[in-house]
Design an enzyme around this catalytic site. Structure first.
Site, PDB file in Angstrom:
ATOM      1  N   TYR A 191      -9.809  -2.621  15.188  1.00  0.00           N
ATOM      2  CA  TYR A 191      -9.208  -1.592  14.625  1.00  0.00           C
ATOM      3  C   TYR A 191     -10.146  -0.701  13.543  1.00  0.00           C
ATOM      4  O   TYR A 191     -10.315  -1.201  12.402  1.00  0.00           O
ATOM      5  CB  TYR A 191      -7.794  -1.780  13.718  1.00  0.00           C
ATOM      6  CG  TYR A 191      -6.898  -0.991  13.007  1.00  0.00           C
ATOM      7  CD1 TYR A 191      -7.195   0.371  13.227  1.00  0.00           C
ATOM      8  CD2 TYR A 191      -5.887  -1.246  12.405  1.00  0.00           C
ATOM      9  CE1 TYR A 191      -6.263   1.442  12.706  1.00  0.00           C
ATOM     10  CE2 TYR A 191      -4.922  -0.472  11.852  1.00  0.00           C
ATOM     11  CZ  TYR A 191      -5.100   1.045  12.121  1.00  0.00           C
ATOM     12  OH  TYR A 191      -4.311   1.920  11.436  1.00  0.00           O
ATOM     13  N   LYS A 210      -9.819   0.356  18.768  1.00  0.00           N
ATOM     14  CA  LYS A 210      -9.164   1.508  18.437  1.00  0.00           C
ATOM     15  C   LYS A 210     -10.085   2.628  17.576  1.00  0.00           C
ATOM     16  O   LYS A 210     -10.666   1.990  16.472  1.00  0.00           O
ATOM     17  CB  LYS A 210      -7.886   1.192  17.540  1.00  0.00           C
ATOM     18  CG  LYS A 210      -7.152   2.421  16.914  1.00  0.00           C
ATOM     19  CD  LYS A 210      -5.991   1.806  16.221  1.00  0.00           C
ATOM     20  CE  LYS A 210      -5.162   2.796  15.642  1.00  0.00           C
ATOM     21  NZ  LYS A 210      -5.877   3.616  14.381  1.00  0.00           N
ATOM     22  N   THR A 247       0.401   3.114   9.894  1.00  0.00           N
ATOM     23  CA  THR A 247       1.600   3.629   9.817  1.00  0.00           C
ATOM     24  C   THR A 247       2.717   2.732   9.658  1.00  0.00           C
ATOM     25  O   THR A 247       3.999   3.151   9.006  1.00  0.00           O
ATOM     26  CB  THR A 247       2.018   4.171  11.166  1.00  0.00           C
ATOM     27  OG1 THR A 247       0.684   5.302  11.538  1.00  0.00           O
ATOM     28  CG2 THR A 247       3.178   5.203  11.401  1.00  0.00           C
TER      29      THR A 247
END
Lengths: 299, 299
Positions: B133, B161, B46
């Site tokens: 991630y 994550k 993001t």
């Protein structure tokens, strides 16, 4: 448009201790000159463009032109961000490149409009002709015939590098014909995916953008010249003889790691020539590559 | 390990005229401080980390810590090349980050060994704890349970994550339990994919790594606190109320473009805040986003 025809060889950009191995790179280019390739495309996927800084890319572009002895040089300018792409355009121009290769590199999935606008921005900012680089395996972007057509209308887009795929000869010819019809003969069509080089040329492609041909130009030139002379069967036979090589590409997930292993085995580049985190082939895999090199007498 | 629990907010890195809009970024961080998020992850997907230079990433890391008022800051260090990843580790350390987020970004498809070795290299070179991630939509790398297990054994890997996916509550709990069993309770598990935040927390995830929560922290904190208090139904209800927002993510291919459009609509960032070639939503799509913002009273 004849610029983007025949065999365009994609050299590796060899890495040594995390830096570009300039001596080895010069040797790779000189090999291509000696073999007589029609053009050299520096900084393709095989040239690890995505892993290099803008400064490294500028240096590779300059070195390629310097050693190419007048053979046309095309330079890959793709990058995640348009700003970086434009910097690469400028350095390729300054180096004396005769053409540019642009792939829509992505991290976030790109839309068709994102990609069209990227090509519009680049073509409107340079006089150098551009090859559209359709490589869904690395960019994760899927071109449509309609997008090919829109891009071909842009002044400066002169060729499309299409991915190879297994098709029967009539299907392959029809596929190339559809692309040619959609693009109104405004671009040349180049095949990539080395196992499909002969089939693509026989199906009417104008060019072969060859990864392994950047390291092994001679056998790939033999295929190209046969196809160009209308000897389709001969081109197919020569390619079929290389089947053990194509099988390595399938088995070891693509041409890059295998091509690097071949170049390392032949002593053209130092060991561990790919940029980390890409470890390259395992020792066992490298032994299989060495066997194929010996069996096929590749050098 | 409690560092990697609760709500970690992923702010946008707003772009203005191709440069980072530092004033707008500071405002986004202050908003997260005011809302009381548990941590801030700068330079996630993001935060457009993949599109920024090493220098820009260092600056964003510094600015985040500067404005975070003591809230723990994690910094995304992923890059195509290990060399760049290591440079990002150093700048995140220098900025005062308390954790690092590492995705196996790819251009050439990475092998499991490539990815393991990348994490091993990074963990052995820093004392900061690391979040693995797993974001196959952008990295095109697929983690296995076995790789999770190998990574969790590395000293310094403290959280994973995981991507969100539609599952029934019992299936989701079993999924989280399988990961927990494989990783031997050595890591926290954080859900991402904002539409699945409530379901993930209710299924036992320790953290919510939230993209839209970097721009709209308050409603995402309400969901998080409900789940943390054992009010699973309340968390689900709050998430269900946001269904029109989740639908926009599905319709407009992910959260980034929608989140940027929301931030632009709310005046938190200037128009065209995403890095080119990403054009962002069309005007018609932006109108739909504005309607949802109004209907749900988002601010």
């Amino acid at each position: 448009m004849t610029l983007f025809t025949g065999l365009s060889a994609f050299p590796l950009t060899p890495i040594r201790d995390e830096e570009i191995d300039e001596a080895a790179y010069a040797g790779l280019i000189q090999r291509l000159v000696t073999a007589g390739v029609d053009s050299i495309t520096a900084l393709g996927s095989t040239g690890s463009y995505a892993y290099l800084t803008a400064e490294e890319r500028a240096r590779v572009a300059r070195m390629t032109v310097e050693h190419a002895a007048g053979i046309p040089v095309f330079v890959g300018i793709g990058a995640l961000r348009t700003r970086e792409v434009m910097a690469n355009v400028r350095s390729a121009e300054a180096a004396g490149a005769q053409g540019l290769l642009l792939a829509p590199v992505s991290y976030q999935q790109l839309s068709t409009d994102d990609v069209f606008e990227l090509f519009r921005t680049v073509t409107s900012a340079t006089d150098l002709p551009i090859v559209v680089y359709d490589n869904p395996g690395t960019t994760h972007f899927t071109f449509t015939l309609d997008l090919y057509a829109r891009l071909a209308e842009l002044e400066g887009v002169d060729s499309i590098k299409i991915p190879g795929q297994a098709m029967s000869p009539p299907d392959f010819s029809a596929h190339v014909e559809r692309i040619r019809a959609a693009t109104g003969n405004q671009v040349t069509i180049g095949i990539s995916g080395d196992a499909f080089g002969a089939a693509g040329l026989n199906a009417g492609c104008d060019a072969w953008y060859t990864a392994v041909g950047g390291t092994l130009p001679t056998p790939m030139l033999a295929i190209t010249r046969a196809a160009q002379n209308g000897e389709a069967d001969r081109a197919s036979e020569l390619s079929a003889e290389l089947q053990p090589l194509w099988d390595l590409f399938s088995e070891f997930s693509g041409s890059l790691r295998v091509t690097a292993a071949i170049a390392e085995h032949l002593g053209l580049v130092a060991p561990h020539s790919l940029p980390l985190p890409i470890l390259g082939l395992t020792d066992a895999q490298k032994r299989k590559v060495a066997e194929v090199v010996a069996t096929l007498n590749l050098d």
